[in-house]
Design a protein around this motif. Structure first.
Motif, PDB file in Angstrom:
ATOM      1  N   ASP A 161       5.429  -0.393   8.826  1.00 46.75           N
ATOM      2  CA  ASP A 161       4.524  -1.401   9.382  1.00 46.75           C
ATOM      3  C   ASP A 161       5.289  -2.529  10.063  1.00 46.75           C
ATOM      4  O   ASP A 161       4.672  -3.448  10.628  1.00 46.75           O
ATOM      5  CB  ASP A 161       3.632  -1.988   8.281  1.00 46.75           C
TER       6      ASP A 161
ATOM      7  N   SER B 221      -3.010  -4.046   3.657  1.00 45.41           N
ATOM      8  CA  SER B 221      -3.245  -4.176   2.219  1.00 45.41           C
ATOM      9  C   SER B 221      -1.986  -3.984   1.386  1.00 45.41           C
ATOM     10  O   SER B 221      -1.817  -4.634   0.350  1.00 45.41           O
ATOM     11  CB  SER B 221      -4.323  -3.191   1.764  1.00 45.41           C
ATOM     12  N   SER B 222      -1.110  -3.093   1.807  1.00 48.73           N
ATOM     13  CA  SER B 222       0.113  -2.825   1.059  1.00 48.73           C
ATOM     14  C   SER B 222       1.210  -2.509   2.077  1.00 48.73           C
ATOM     15  O   SER B 222       1.301  -1.379   2.574  1.00 48.73           O
ATOM     16  CB  SER B 222      -0.095  -1.657   0.101  1.00 48.73           C
ATOM     17  N   LEU B 223       2.016  -3.489   2.371  1.00 43.92           N
ATOM     18  CA  LEU B 223       2.998  -3.383   3.455  1.00 43.92           C
ATOM     19  C   LEU B 223       4.036  -2.302   3.173  1.00 43.92           C
ATOM     20  O   LEU B 223       4.573  -2.223   2.050  1.00 43.92           O
ATOM     21  CB  LEU B 223       3.686  -4.741   3.638  1.00 43.92           C
ATOM     22  N   GLN B 224       4.292  -1.487   4.180  1.00 39.23           N
ATOM     23  CA  GLN B 224       5.289  -0.428   4.084  1.00 39.23           C
ATOM     24  C   GLN B 224       6.337  -0.610   5.184  1.00 39.23           C
ATOM     25  O   GLN B 224       6.072  -1.282   6.193  1.00 39.23           O
ATOM     26  CB  GLN B 224       4.625   0.935   4.217  1.00 39.23           C
TER      27      GLN B 224
ATOM     28  N   THR C 136      -5.544  -7.619   8.210  1.00 37.43           N
ATOM     29  CA  THR C 136      -4.911  -7.522   6.906  1.00 37.43           C
ATOM     30  C   THR C 136      -4.266  -6.155   6.743  1.00 37.43           C
ATOM     31  O   THR C 136      -4.862  -5.133   7.096  1.00 37.43           O
ATOM     32  CB  THR C 136      -5.931  -7.756   5.779  1.00 37.43           C
TER      33      THR C 136
ATOM     34  N   VAL D 299       7.842  -4.953   0.560  1.00 35.93           N
ATOM     35  CA  VAL D 299       7.075  -3.705   0.471  1.00 35.93           C
ATOM     36  C   VAL D 299       6.031  -3.855  -0.636  1.00 35.93           C
ATOM     37  O   VAL D 299       6.327  -4.347  -1.737  1.00 35.93           O
ATOM     38  CB  VAL D 299       8.003  -2.514   0.194  1.00 35.93           C
ATOM     39  N   GLY D 300       4.801  -3.483  -0.313  1.00 36.45           N
ATOM     40  CA  GLY D 300       3.706  -3.578  -1.267  1.00 36.45           C
ATOM     41  C   GLY D 300       2.901  -4.862  -1.155  1.00 36.45           C
ATOM     42  O   GLY D 300       1.810  -4.950  -1.733  1.00 36.45           O
ATOM     43  N   ASP D 301       3.415  -5.842  -0.438  1.00 29.70           N
ATOM     44  CA  ASP D 301       2.687  -7.101  -0.280  1.00 29.70           C
ATOM     45  C   ASP D 301       1.433  -6.914   0.563  1.00 29.70           C
ATOM     46  O   ASP D 301       1.361  -6.032   1.428  1.00 29.70           O
ATOM     47  CB  ASP D 301       3.564  -8.160   0.388  1.00 29.70           C
ATOM     48  N   ARG D 302       0.482  -7.806   0.341  1.00 32.56           N
ATOM     49  CA  ARG D 302      -0.701  -7.897   1.193  1.00 32.56           C
ATOM     50  C   ARG D 302      -0.403  -8.942   2.257  1.00 32.56           C
ATOM     51  O   ARG D 302       0.031 -10.056   1.941  1.00 32.56           O
ATOM     52  CB  ARG D 302      -1.914  -8.319   0.358  1.00 32.56           C
TER      53      ARG D 302
ATOM     54  N   LYS E   8      -5.236   1.199   5.223  1.00 34.20           N
ATOM     55  CA  LYS E   8      -4.580  -0.013   4.740  1.00 34.20           C
ATOM     56  C   LYS E   8      -4.727  -1.170   5.742  1.00 34.20           C
ATOM     57  O   LYS E   8      -4.529  -2.327   5.398  1.00 34.20           O
ATOM     58  CB  LYS E   8      -3.102   0.240   4.459  1.00 34.20           C
TER      59      LYS E   8
END
Lengths: 107, 120
Positions: free
Chosen positions: A82, A76-79, A74, A15-18, A61
């Motif tokens: 997703d 931007s901030s994986l949740q 892309t 979580v939060g990764d690009r 995102k």
């Protein structure tokens, strides 16, 4: 027929990764490239058209880039929401063709 | 809002026929091309056929040419896929999708799909 090759075929990220997914066309398709998201047991959802334009209602995102033969999607901030399989598709020439998909999982 | 509702799927024997439909609402159906995309269980997405807004242009995947026919009734806001000489490899969820334009652009909305199972 134009072959669409996606890489990787699967990925696991936190979580939060690009996250970046690549799609390569076997010949030039200008920007006639779309991205779709499909969650298990659900219909596909349209994310991006014309390589980089967001469909209405899609969160910012998600972003797309590329032209010719090489394209990227892309997140931007994986949740957690997703987590899905992502497909690219060319619509430059019939027959329309999809990439094999990239399964995105959350660590 | 845009709604696409497929129907008509089911179990059919090899060599037989089936027609699936897609009822559209929430947009001007006669102004948009339409697509059928299928997905075999556990597999990826596969384009099947597309039809322009006025039905003058139709395109098919090679493996369904001569067996499948796409059509539309703009007075009924409905898209059809007539499938003849069905084969086991045609087993899949069949999704209809709305083209963003008159035809030849990308899909922007999808139906929930209908399952076609070809088996003896």
């Amino acid at each position: 027929d134009i072959q669409m090759t996606q890489s990787p075929s699967s990925l696991s990220a936190s979580v939060g990764d690009r996250v970046t997914i690549t799609c390569r066309a076997s010949q030039g398709i200008s920007n006639y490239l779309a991205w779709f998201q499909q969650k298990p047991g659900k219909a596909p959802k349209s994310l991006i058209y014309a390589a980089s334009s967001l469909q209405s209602g899609v969160p910012s995102k998600f972003s797309g880039s590329g032209s010719g033969t090489d394209f990227t999607l892309t997140i931007s901030s994986l949740q957690p929401e997703d987590s899905a399989t992502y497909y690219c598709q060319q619509y430059n020439t019939y027959p329309l063709t999809f990439g094999g998909g990239t399964k995105v999982e959350i660590k | 809002q845009v709604q696409l509702v497929e129907s008509g799927g089911g179990v059919v024997q090899p060599g037989r026929s089936l027609r699936v439909s897609c009822a559209a609402s929430g947009f001007i159906f006669s102004n948009h091309g339409m697509h059928w995309v299928r997905q075999a269980p556990g597999m990826g997405l596969e384009w099947v056929t597309s039809i322009s807004y006025n039905a003058k242009d139709k395109y098919y995947k090679d493996s369904v040419k001569g067996r499948f026919t796409v059509s539309r009734d703009n007075s009924k806001n409905t898209l059809y896929l007539q499938m003849n000489s069905l084969r086991p490899e045609d087993t899949a969820f069949y999704y209809c999708a709305k083209d963003a334009g008159y035809g030849g652009t990308s899909a922007d909305h999808w139906g929930q799909g209908t399952l076609v199972s070809v088996s003896s």
